[in-house]
Design an enzyme around this catalytic site. Sequence first.
Site, PDB file in Angstrom:
ATOM      1  N   GLY A  14       0.882  -1.175   0.000  1.00 47.97           N
ATOM      2  CA  GLY A  14       0.000   0.000   0.000  1.00 47.97           C
ATOM      3  C   GLY A  14       0.913   1.217   0.000  1.00 47.97           C
ATOM      4  O   GLY A  14       1.695   1.385   0.935  1.00 47.97           O
ATOM      5  N   GLY A  16      -0.087   4.473  -0.485  1.00 45.73           N
ATOM      6  CA  GLY A  16      -0.919   5.688  -0.482  1.00 45.73           C
ATOM      7  C   GLY A  16      -0.419   6.698   0.524  1.00 45.73           C
ATOM      8  O   GLY A  16       0.798   6.854   0.725  1.00 45.73           O
ATOM      9  N   ILE A  18      -0.466   6.842   3.874  1.00 52.62           N
ATOM     10  CA  ILE A  18       0.379   6.335   4.972  1.00 52.62           C
ATOM     11  C   ILE A  18       1.625   5.668   4.391  1.00 52.62           C
ATOM     12  O   ILE A  18       2.748   5.882   4.869  1.00 52.62           O
ATOM     13  CB  ILE A  18      -0.395   5.360   5.874  1.00 52.62           C
ATOM     14  CG1 ILE A  18      -1.617   6.031   6.481  1.00 52.62           C
ATOM     15  CG2 ILE A  18       0.516   4.833   6.985  1.00 52.62           C
ATOM     16  CD1 ILE A  18      -2.463   5.129   7.349  1.00 52.62           C
ATOM     17  N   ASN A 100     -11.901  -4.359   2.543  1.00 53.69           N
ATOM     18  CA  ASN A 100     -10.506  -4.560   2.978  1.00 53.69           C
ATOM     19  C   ASN A 100     -10.196  -6.010   3.345  1.00 53.69           C
ATOM     20  O   ASN A 100      -9.044  -6.431   3.301  1.00 53.69           O
ATOM     21  CB  ASN A 100     -10.160  -3.598   4.116  1.00 53.69           C
ATOM     22  CG  ASN A 100     -10.009  -2.161   3.583  1.00 53.69           C
ATOM     23  OD1 ASN A 100      -9.896  -1.946   2.380  1.00 53.69           O
ATOM     24  ND2 ASN A 100      -9.989  -1.190   4.482  1.00 53.69           N
ATOM     25  N   ILE A 123      -1.866  -2.090   9.379  1.00 48.00           N
ATOM     26  CA  ILE A 123      -2.463  -0.783   9.711  1.00 48.00           C
ATOM     27  C   ILE A 123      -3.892  -0.701   9.180  1.00 48.00           C
ATOM     28  O   ILE A 123      -4.738  -0.032   9.734  1.00 48.00           O
ATOM     29  CB  ILE A 123      -1.601   0.362   9.123  1.00 48.00           C
ATOM     30  CG1 ILE A 123      -0.221   0.378   9.798  1.00 48.00           C
ATOM     31  CG2 ILE A 123      -2.291   1.705   9.251  1.00 48.00           C
ATOM     32  CD1 ILE A 123       0.693   1.505   9.330  1.00 48.00           C
ATOM     33  N   THR A 124      -4.181  -1.425   8.114  1.00 52.81           N
ATOM     34  CA  THR A 124      -5.475  -1.341   7.431  1.00 52.81           C
ATOM     35  C   THR A 124      -6.656  -1.525   8.392  1.00 52.81           C
ATOM     36  O   THR A 124      -6.635  -2.390   9.259  1.00 52.81           O
ATOM     37  CB  THR A 124      -5.530  -2.409   6.314  1.00 52.81           C
ATOM     38  OG1 THR A 124      -4.429  -2.187   5.420  1.00 52.81           O
ATOM     39  CG2 THR A 124      -6.829  -2.367   5.540  1.00 52.81           C
ATOM     40  N   ASN A 125      -7.677  -0.702   8.193  1.00 58.22           N
ATOM     41  CA  ASN A 125      -8.891  -0.771   9.016  1.00 58.22           C
ATOM     42  C   ASN A 125      -9.957  -1.677   8.404  1.00 58.22           C
ATOM     43  O   ASN A 125      -9.954  -1.885   7.200  1.00 58.22           O
ATOM     44  CB  ASN A 125      -9.497   0.643   9.142  1.00 58.22           C
ATOM     45  CG  ASN A 125      -9.020   1.364  10.390  1.00 58.22           C
ATOM     46  OD1 ASN A 125      -8.732   0.744  11.409  1.00 58.22           O
ATOM     47  ND2 ASN A 125      -8.917   2.673  10.297  1.00 58.22           N
ATOM     48  N   ARG A 156      -2.404  10.143  20.590  1.00 56.59           N
ATOM     49  CA  ARG A 156      -3.492  11.127  20.553  1.00 56.59           C
ATOM     50  C   ARG A 156      -3.873  11.511  21.989  1.00 56.59           C
ATOM     51  O   ARG A 156      -3.993  12.687  22.327  1.00 56.59           O
ATOM     52  CB  ARG A 156      -4.703  10.561  19.816  1.00 56.59           C
ATOM     53  CG  ARG A 156      -4.485  10.472  18.314  1.00 56.59           C
ATOM     54  CD  ARG A 156      -5.590   9.768  17.563  1.00 56.59           C
ATOM     55  NE  ARG A 156      -5.420   9.944  16.103  1.00 56.59           N
ATOM     56  CZ  ARG A 156      -5.970   9.157  15.174  1.00 56.59           C
ATOM     57  NH1 ARG A 156      -6.737   8.144  15.545  1.00 56.59           N
ATOM     58  NH2 ARG A 156      -5.754   9.372  13.902  1.00 56.59           N
ATOM     59  N   HIS A 180      -9.317  -0.673  18.210  1.00 57.20           N
ATOM     60  CA  HIS A 180      -9.075   0.623  17.579  1.00 57.20           C
ATOM     61  C   HIS A 180     -10.409   1.139  17.061  1.00 57.20           C
ATOM     62  O   HIS A 180     -10.695   1.114  15.901  1.00 57.20           O
ATOM     63  CB  HIS A 180      -8.088   0.484  16.425  1.00 57.20           C
ATOM     64  CG  HIS A 180      -7.793   1.782  15.747  1.00 57.20           C
ATOM     65  ND1 HIS A 180      -7.415   2.907  16.451  1.00 57.20           N
ATOM     66  CD2 HIS A 180      -7.818   2.138  14.454  1.00 57.20           C
ATOM     67  CE1 HIS A 180      -7.235   3.889  15.591  1.00 57.20           C
ATOM     68  NE2 HIS A 180      -7.468   3.459  14.374  1.00 57.20           N
TER      69      HIS A 180
HETATM   70  O1  TXD Z   1      -4.497   3.382  13.395  1.00 54.69           O
HETATM   71  C1  TXD Z   1      -4.844   2.787  12.368  1.00 54.69           C
HETATM   72  N1  TXD Z   1      -4.626   1.486  12.219  1.00 54.69           N
HETATM   73  C2  TXD Z   1      -5.536   3.571  11.260  1.00 54.69           C
HETATM   74  C3  TXD Z   1      -5.547   2.814   9.947  1.00 54.69           C
HETATM   75  C4  TXD Z   1      -5.059   4.955  11.118  1.00 54.69           C
HETATM   76  C5  TXD Z   1      -5.279   5.625   9.952  1.00 54.69           C
HETATM   77  C6  TXD Z   1      -5.673   4.961   8.665  1.00 54.69           C
HETATM   78  N2  TXD Z   1      -6.101   3.599   8.846  1.00 54.69           N
HETATM   79  C7  TXD Z   1      -6.290   2.779   7.638  1.00 54.69           C
HETATM   80  O2  TXD Z   1      -5.080   2.597   6.901  1.00 54.69           O
HETATM   81  C8  TXD Z   1      -7.248   3.334   6.630  1.00 54.69           C
HETATM   82  O3  TXD Z   1      -8.587   3.205   7.086  1.00 54.69           O
HETATM   83  C9  TXD Z   1      -6.943   2.458   5.436  1.00 54.69           C
HETATM   84  O4  TXD Z   1      -7.597   1.211   5.595  1.00 54.69           O
HETATM   85  C10 TXD Z   1      -5.426   2.243   5.555  1.00 54.69           C
HETATM   86  C11 TXD Z   1      -4.611   3.044   4.600  1.00 54.69           C
HETATM   87  O5  TXD Z   1      -4.901   4.393   4.744  1.00 54.69           O
HETATM   88  P1  TXD Z   1      -4.301   5.442   3.642  1.00 54.69           P
HETATM   89  O6  TXD Z   1      -4.698   6.805   4.071  1.00 54.69           O
HETATM   90  O7  TXD Z   1      -2.870   5.149   3.382  1.00 54.69           O
HETATM   91  O8  TXD Z   1      -5.160   5.034   2.338  1.00 54.69           O
HETATM   92  P2  TXD Z   1      -4.777   5.332   0.813  1.00 54.69           P
HETATM   93  O9  TXD Z   1      -4.013   6.605   0.715  1.00 54.69           O
HETATM   94  O10 TXD Z   1      -6.058   5.138   0.061  1.00 54.69           O
HETATM   95  O11 TXD Z   1      -3.769   4.150   0.453  1.00 54.69           O
HETATM   96  C12 TXD Z   1      -4.217   2.821   0.353  1.00 54.69           C
HETATM   97  C13 TXD Z   1      -3.466   2.203  -0.809  1.00 54.69           C
HETATM   98  C14 TXD Z   1      -3.865   2.821  -2.162  1.00 54.69           C
HETATM   99  O12 TXD Z   1      -2.720   3.362  -2.803  1.00 54.69           O
HETATM  100  C15 TXD Z   1      -4.458   1.660  -2.940  1.00 54.69           C
HETATM  101  O13 TXD Z   1      -4.138   1.671  -4.328  1.00 54.69           O
HETATM  102  C16 TXD Z   1      -3.797   0.482  -2.250  1.00 54.69           C
HETATM  103  O14 TXD Z   1      -3.802   0.821  -0.878  1.00 54.69           O
HETATM  104  N3  TXD Z   1      -4.488  -0.765  -2.450  1.00 54.69           N
HETATM  105  C17 TXD Z   1      -3.844  -1.945  -2.558  1.00 54.69           C
HETATM  106  N4  TXD Z   1      -2.527  -2.209  -2.501  1.00 54.69           N
HETATM  107  C18 TXD Z   1      -2.212  -3.516  -2.634  1.00 54.69           C
HETATM  108  N5  TXD Z   1      -3.112  -4.524  -2.829  1.00 54.69           N
HETATM  109  C19 TXD Z   1      -4.429  -4.248  -2.889  1.00 54.69           C
HETATM  110  N6  TXD Z   1      -5.339  -5.246  -3.104  1.00 54.69           N
HETATM  111  C20 TXD Z   1      -4.845  -2.905  -2.746  1.00 54.69           C
HETATM  112  N7  TXD Z   1      -6.072  -2.291  -2.757  1.00 54.69           N
HETATM  113  C21 TXD Z   1      -5.819  -0.989  -2.553  1.00 54.69           C
END
Ligand code: TXD
Length: 323
Positions: A14, A16, A18, A100, A123-125, A156, A180
């Site tokens: 991932g 994105g 984060i 997810n 980290i994914t939610n 926080r 969480h």
């Molecule tokens: O404390 C915690 N655990 C939380 C977690 C704090 C903040 C954010 N939280 C979760 O992290 C949020 O709810 C998301 O589930 C993840 C990632 O957050 P982010 O802000 O980084 O999301 P983005 O910017 O959308 O990035 C996700 C990336 C994006 O580039 C997609 O193309 C990619 O994930 N993606 C994938 N990569 C690989 N394989 C698959 N299948 C895939 N699907 C999407």
Amino acid sequence: MAQGVARKKIALIGSGMIGGTLAHLAAKKEMGDIVLFDIAEGMPQGKALDLSQCGPIEGFDAKITGSNDYADIAGADVVIVTAGVPRKPGMSRDDLLGINLKVMKSVGEGIKNNCPEAFVICITNPLDAMVWALREFSGLPHNKVVGMAGVLDSARFATFLAWEFGVSAKDVNAFVLGGHGDTMVPVLSYSTINGIPVGDLAKIRGVDQARLDEIVKRTRGGGGEIVGLLGNGSAYYAPATSAISMAEAYLGDQKRILPCAAYVEGKYDVDGLYVGVPAVIGGNGIEDVIEIELSDEEKSNLKVSVDAVEELLEACKNMDSSL
Ligand code: TXD
């Protein structure tokens, strides 16, 4: 030529908001070589190129590459998983479950087939369910798969306490247990400010229980507050910083006690669940779960949190029969 000392390898699944922040932090700290992985074509490659060009300015040596091929994470020492979709305003973390969970299945396969020796930080939610599913799909040992939430939620909590008492954030050691989500359990009785229990400083400074309860409430809603302000996506600087501290504890065999979503067996009246607890992170991954004394109220709050996690897992099992 004889095999020399190899740098550690950090795979970020991932790339994105984060993921990109993770890569920048890991590079600045020279934690190892970094592979940014994503399904989006070009994006991880572009971010890797951009971040590499920080090297001459910030003075770090790290090979940063982008990829859409799991083969490129082969042999990773640490994997940090942010793949999936983040929340939008009005969405709960649990609303992300279906989408997810499917992502965790593909990520788990990728890790199993390419770097089964890695320490995996999810980290994914919704975090408490996704870390459990990722462990099931990857088949890695439970002590090598952990969820990042408690370090962020505690940070926080600590930030809001530092603001309330007008003290340095560096001196606040706050503690959050449980899931969480809105059921997380900020534990005031174990939170201190340079060794001074928060309750004692509150009495000295005339901060009443109602105000402390407000701070606990704001901590519980900390993620949603940022989602609402940003309007498109969720927090990423502090989540990334939190996960990096966990990765450093593993790579440096630091034996740190950190609040993490760790696999709990036979402690906190939990058996076989990922829950936010104080855990020791060292070179063997999760090396211990510390069962602290909780008040009756803290115990019942933790039970609410555990019940919420169990509900999410049931939902996962109903969605994927292999779980
Ligand atoms: O404390 C915690 N655990 C939380 C977690 C704090 C903040 C954010 N939280 C979760 O992290 C949020 O709810 C998301 O589930 C993840 C990632 O957050 P982010 O802000 O980084 O999301 P983005 O910017 O959308 O990035 C996700 C990336 C994006 O580039 C997609 O193309 C990619 O994930 N993606 C994938 N990569 C690989 N394989 C698959 N299948 C895939 N699907 C999407």
